[in-house]
Design a protein around this motif. Structure first.
Motif, short mmCIF file in Angstrom:
data_model
loop_
_atom_site.label_atom_id
_atom_site.label_comp_id
_atom_site.label_asym_id
_atom_site.label_seq_id
_atom_site.Cartn_x
_atom_site.Cartn_y
_atom_site.Cartn_z
N UNK A 1 0.84 -1.21 0.00
CA UNK A 1 0.00 0.00 0.00
C UNK A 1 0.87 1.26 0.00
N UNK A 2 0.34 2.31 -0.62
CA UNK A 2 0.98 3.62 -0.57
C UNK A 2 -0.02 4.62 0.02
N UNK B 1 -8.76 8.29 3.98
CA UNK B 1 -8.59 7.72 5.32
C UNK B 1 -8.61 8.77 6.42
N UNK B 2 -8.51 10.03 6.08
CA UNK B 2 -8.51 11.08 7.09
C UNK B 2 -7.26 11.03 7.95
N UNK B 3 -7.42 11.22 9.26
CA UNK B 3 -6.28 11.13 10.18
C UNK B 3 -5.96 9.67 10.42
N UNK B 4 -4.69 9.30 10.30
CA UNK B 4 -4.33 7.92 10.62
C UNK B 4 -3.00 7.85 11.36
N UNK C 1 -8.77 5.41 -1.66
CA UNK C 1 -9.57 5.43 -0.43
C UNK C 1 -9.15 6.61 0.41
#
Lengths: 74, 74, 74, 74, 74, 74, 74
Positions: free
Chosen positions: A25-26, A57-60, A55
């Motif tokens: 994943x990037x 993801x917002x804050x991660x 996708x």
């Protein structure tokens, strides 16, 4: 100037970074925080594939041991 | 002369290195910094495949535990 | 005589060794240095496949946790 | 009598052992030395497949974290 | 009564155990010794597949980090 | 404001989070607790696939070293 | 109330739990004991597939680093 590898992350706080993960994943987003384990918090994170957003993801919080490399945007 | 394995990285600061990663990726760039975990910062980094550039990455921090080997350019 | 496993590396300094890596690669070269993590520096390193040279690598630092075994040449 | 798991390796010094590795390889040879990380030095080592010798390796240092089990020959 | 997970191994010394390994192998044998890393020594060990014996291994030292579970025979 | 990566988890206590795991599973649930190893307890946890619920899991303890990222719901 | 992730295991002692393992196996049984490494002892353990019992295992010690999650039965 970069003297230690993590200096690059210090310089990148508040800027957009690309994170390549071990599972392929990037993630792209704004670097908010990091620690000595390379755990990273990003804001406005998106999983991307090539130049496309896959996708939002917002804050991660990304676990450091899943990271291959981190690159501030060109 | 190399006495300890990391001496090779010391000698390679400011020079071009090839980094082979565990996921099969190869990165070429100028070594800016490293630490005892083999975390590496490269400048002008490029993902390569054979002799071709696949992707320009600019400055990157490579996580040490993803490295198989580092080789200063011949 | 070998009393501790790493004595074999001590004896092999300056001699040719074969290094089998976890990703299936085999590297042959002259052992310049090693440390307690089994990080290895080789000179004149070549990636080999059977008896053929696949790629010349020159001086390289191999990360210890990617090693399966090290064998001084017969 | 075996009280701690590594006692078995102590008893096996100078004797032939079979080493099963995580990548599926099997190595047979005379145990010369071991340490607390299960790093092993073998003499007259051979990679085997069933009862056949696949490759003669001579003296080798096997990295402990690649080992599944060690068995002194029956 | 079992208070800590390793108490089960204490109770199993001298008894037959089944060991499930991360590479899919199953080993059955009499537990001789264990340590805090879950390294195990078995006597009369056999690699089994279902209810069949695939390979007789005799005394073996199994590396703890390859274990999924240990179960004393029912 | 986030200063350290784990601050994001602090802010997310009592809120819904998405947890991406290394084996490809995705878990959604209310974050009850976390620790420095990124072990997580969720309430009302569900394994999800895209937007669909695949399996209801209730309260669960997720082992930190299986986590790729944690994201509070948008 | 759960304050730390492992509190969930404390509450689950003597109750049935579902353990999801990294190799894809699922084990159900009564939690007898656990430790800080997430090593778990179960009684009446069964390997399950969906709602079916695949194999009866009795008392088992599960190695903590093979666990993805633990969930007390709903």
């Amino acid at each position: 100037m970069v003297k230690r590898p993590f200096d690059l992350l210090n310089e990148a706080i508040g800027r957009e970074v690309l994170v390549q993960l071990k599972n392929g994943m990037q993630i792209r987003g704004t670097l908010l925080a990091f620690d000595a384990h390379m755990n990273l918090t990003l804001d406005g994170a998106e999983e991307i594939e090539g130049v496309e957003t896959k996708r939002k993801l917002g804050k991660i919080l990304i676990r450091g041991d899943t990271v291959i490399f981190v690159s501030p945007s060109l």
